[in-house]
Write a protein that holds these residues in place. Structure first.
Motif, PDB file in Angstrom:
ATOM      1  N   UNK B 105      39.137  77.583  36.384  1.00 13.18           N
ATOM      2  CA  UNK B 105      40.287  78.405  35.988  1.00 13.18           C
ATOM      3  C   UNK B 105      39.806  79.710  35.391  1.00 13.18           C
ATOM      4  N   UNK B 106      38.830  79.588  34.525  1.00 11.56           N
ATOM      5  CA  UNK B 106      38.275  80.764  33.861  1.00 11.56           C
ATOM      6  C   UNK B 106      36.920  80.380  33.285  1.00 11.56           C
ATOM      7  N   UNK B 132      36.487  76.470  31.946  1.00  8.07           N
ATOM      8  CA  UNK B 132      37.729  75.697  32.045  1.00  8.07           C
ATOM      9  C   UNK B 132      37.932  75.297  33.496  1.00  8.07           C
ATOM     10  N   UNK B 188      48.084  61.713  24.263  1.00  6.92           N
ATOM     11  CA  UNK B 188      48.951  62.838  23.897  1.00  6.92           C
ATOM     12  C   UNK B 188      49.990  63.088  24.971  1.00  6.92           C
ATOM     13  N   UNK B 189      50.947  63.922  24.635  1.00  2.00           N
ATOM     14  CA  UNK B 189      51.929  64.327  25.632  1.00  2.00           C
ATOM     15  C   UNK B 189      51.518  65.694  26.159  1.00  2.00           C
ATOM     16  N   UNK B 190      51.670  65.885  27.462  1.00  3.52           N
ATOM     17  CA  UNK B 190      51.181  67.110  28.082  1.00  3.52           C
ATOM     18  C   UNK B 190      51.970  68.346  27.663  1.00  3.52           C
ATOM     19  N   UNK B 191      51.232  69.398  27.389  1.00  3.19           N
ATOM     20  CA  UNK B 191      51.825  70.706  27.131  1.00  3.19           C
ATOM     21  C   UNK B 191      52.116  71.364  28.485  1.00  3.19           C
ATOM     22  N   UNK B 192      52.985  72.377  28.496  1.00  4.84           N
ATOM     23  CA  UNK B 192      53.328  73.009  29.775  1.00  4.84           C
ATOM     24  C   UNK B 192      52.114  73.466  30.587  1.00  4.84           C
ATOM     25  N   UNK B 193      51.125  74.042  29.920  1.00  2.00           N
ATOM     26  CA  UNK B 193      49.967  74.565  30.649  1.00  2.00           C
ATOM     27  C   UNK B 193      49.205  73.445  31.379  1.00  2.00           C
ATOM     28  N   UNK B 202      56.068  67.955  32.126  1.00  2.00           N
ATOM     29  CA  UNK B 202      55.750  68.246  30.723  1.00  2.00           C
ATOM     30  C   UNK B 202      56.111  67.009  29.904  1.00  2.00           C
ATOM     31  N   UNK B 203      55.305  66.698  28.899  1.00  2.00           N
ATOM     32  CA  UNK B 203      55.523  65.552  28.016  1.00  2.00           C
ATOM     33  C   UNK B 203      55.136  64.211  28.631  1.00  2.00           C
ATOM     34  N   UNK B 204      54.665  64.190  29.868  1.00  2.00           N
ATOM     35  CA  UNK B 204      54.101  62.945  30.393  1.00  2.00           C
ATOM     36  C   UNK B 204      52.845  62.628  29.577  1.00  2.00           C
ATOM     37  N   UNK B 205      52.513  61.345  29.432  1.00  2.00           N
ATOM     38  CA  UNK B 205      51.321  61.033  28.640  1.00  2.00           C
ATOM     39  C   UNK B 205      50.029  61.347  29.383  1.00  2.00           C
ATOM     40  N   UNK B 225      36.966  69.495  25.564  1.00  2.00           N
ATOM     41  CA  UNK B 225      38.293  68.923  25.348  1.00  2.00           C
ATOM     42  C   UNK B 225      38.857  68.678  26.727  1.00  2.00           C
ATOM     43  N   UNK B 227      42.055  66.686  29.221  1.00  2.00           N
ATOM     44  CA  UNK B 227      43.249  65.866  29.427  1.00  2.00           C
ATOM     45  C   UNK B 227      43.056  65.136  30.747  1.00  2.00           C
TER      46      UNK B 227
END
Lengths: 239, 241
Positions: B105-106, B132, B188-193, B202-205, B225, B227
């Protein structure tokens, strides 16, 4: 133009996390206000708010209406290599953990249970069902299965009096030496929703384990579901 | 078993009965349509779908719907046998016969981030290389990884193309392969990014890992880090007490 690696709000979340750690802030400590933080980091309040929202979602902070942002309760650290019980972990960070025995009965193994334990379907076993509380908050629903042959005189009083590990050791001379453990994600059902005070379909951590003694006999199978915000699993290992 | 519980089970069974013969990756009807078809509430359909997703029989895609999964139902084990992080997802996935692809990504140099400096045990303003990536297995996103390594151990790191070269092969070639890990795992629950890159709602575990890697000389050589999608992964291992 070069792409940005970390956005400003992502940088701020990490800086706030760093301060909580370095300045040893603990549960209930208050953070500076949005305005103060915005001034300090030299950004718009929106950016600070976005960072604070990320930290709330990660369970690092909580917001109290009209009071501000506070450090959230510490997660229980489950050290998988040490195989210490959750109870011990909770006590080690200063909480009073209380486990309530809900049910204790002799059942015959379902197909699913038989597959996991590699025992014949219909084998009799004790099923122990407990809810663990961290102060007033339910944090996990714990199911344990034991074979009557290993714990012939198991009683409700025994279970209420001491932990399974110490019960096995002191009353039956069984020392657990090997554990197979597994972490997966599941969704809570009606039972979890009611007992853990969450809505149905909430993601939960499932923590299962098969525990063996010196003679390599399977002594216990446990199947716990835990609220995600209460737990951090810590593992140190070598490649 | 309560009536509600048996209801969602019945519905989950009927969905598989009715749609089990669909092809891998075929789109299922929407929740509303299924709710009408089986004369149940949408929440029951949602719950039945969650349970099927948990078993790896269906998967959800953000903004697209729920799909049948036929292949690669097997759960990936992110355990210490194939340590997540040691040889990386690449080796892990290789052992399951899944084709891996990395999308960078970067990447680039960061300085002055005290959080990362402390994680990597660096002095103030020592340069850090950031990478990333989104990791794919058979074209499906498996994980998004934010990796940081001290530039001082990897002086030519900026010239590498990590969509082609394995980071761990590179670290090994430079004599700083991590061999010991300190890992923290949360749900955790996923953030939009992250949800966008993992193609999940969004918010899926998702499993969230924080990993610090040390080389043979006990230098901190990596902080990551990441996900990791939950639906096909488990984390298991055996310990001696």
């Amino acid at each position: 133009m070069r792409k940005r690696i970390l956005f400003k709000d992502e940088e701020i979340t990490r800086e706030i996390e760093r301060r909580i750690r370095d300045e040893r802030l603990s549960e209930g400590d208050r953070l500076p206000s949005e305005r103060q933080l915005a001034e300090e980091f030299g950004v718009q309040r929106d950016t600070v708010r976005s960072a604070l929202e990320i930290l709330m979602k990660k369970g690092v902070l909580i917001r109290k209406p009209r009071k501000g942002y506070f450090v959230a309760p510490e997660r229980i650290e489950l050290n998988l290599k040490d195989f210490s019980s959750i109870k011990k972990e909770i006590e080690s960070i200063g909480y009073r953990s209380k486990s309530i025995l809900l049910n204790y009965e002799l059942i015959s193994m379902s197909k699913r249970l038989a597959e996991i334990t590699k025992m014949p379907v219909g084998t009799l076993c004790f099923q122990i069902l407990r809810v663990r509380y961290d102060i007033e908050r339910p944090i996990s629903l714990e199911r344990s299965y034991l074979i009557p042959e290993h714990v012939p005189e198991l009683s409700r009083e025994d279970l209420e009096k001491q932990t399974l590990v110490s019960l096995l050791k002191h009353d039956y001379g069984i020392t657990l030496v090997r554990a197979f453990q597994r972490i997966t994600q599941v969704y809570g059902g009606d039972m979890e929703a009611e007992l853990l005070r969450i809505s149905r379909n909430e993601p939960l951590i499932r923590y299962e384990g098969l525990l063996y003694d010196r003679k390599d006999r399977l002594i216990e199978y446990f199947d716990n579901v835990i609220l995600p915000c209460s737990l951090e699993i810590h593992i140190v290992d070598y490649a | 078993m309560t009536r509600e519980q048996s209801l969602y089970k019945q519905i989950a069974d009927r969905i598989i009965e009715d749609y089990g013969s669909c092809l891998d990756g075929e789109l299922l009807p929407g929740e509303r349509e299924l709710a009408d078809k089986y004369s149940v509430k949408r929440s029951t359909i949602q719950y039945a779908m969650s349970k099927l997703a948990e078993q790896g029989l269906v998967y959800r895609k953000r903004g697209k719907g729920t799909f049948i999964r036929k292949e690669n139902k097997r759960v990936m084990n992110i355990s210490d046998a194939a340590v997540y992080g040691t040889q990386g997802i690449a080796a892990l996935v290789r052992s399951y016969g899944i084709k891996v692809k990395n999308v960078v990504l970067v990447s680039g140099i960061i300085t002055g981030n005290r959080f990362l400096e402390e994680k990597l045990g660096l002095q103030k303003d020592e340069p850090i290389f950031a990478l990333h990536r989104v990791r794919y297995g058979n074209e499906e996103p498996l994980a998004i990884e934010y990796t940081y390594v001290p530039k001082k151990f990897f002086t030519d790191v900026e010239t590498m193309d990590f969509s082609m070269v394995s980071l761990y092969d590179y670290m090994e070639a430079r004599g700083h392969l991590p061999i010991k890990y300190d890992k923290r795992l949360r749900l955790e629950k996923l953030f939009p990014k992250e949800a966008r890159y993992l193609e999940l709602p969004v918010d899926d575990p998702a499993f969230y890992f924080e990993l610090i890697g040390f080389d043979a000389d006990r230098h901190t050589v990596e902080y990551t880090e990441s996900y990791v999608c939950c639906n096909r992964t488990e984390f298991s291992f055996t310990t001696r007490i």
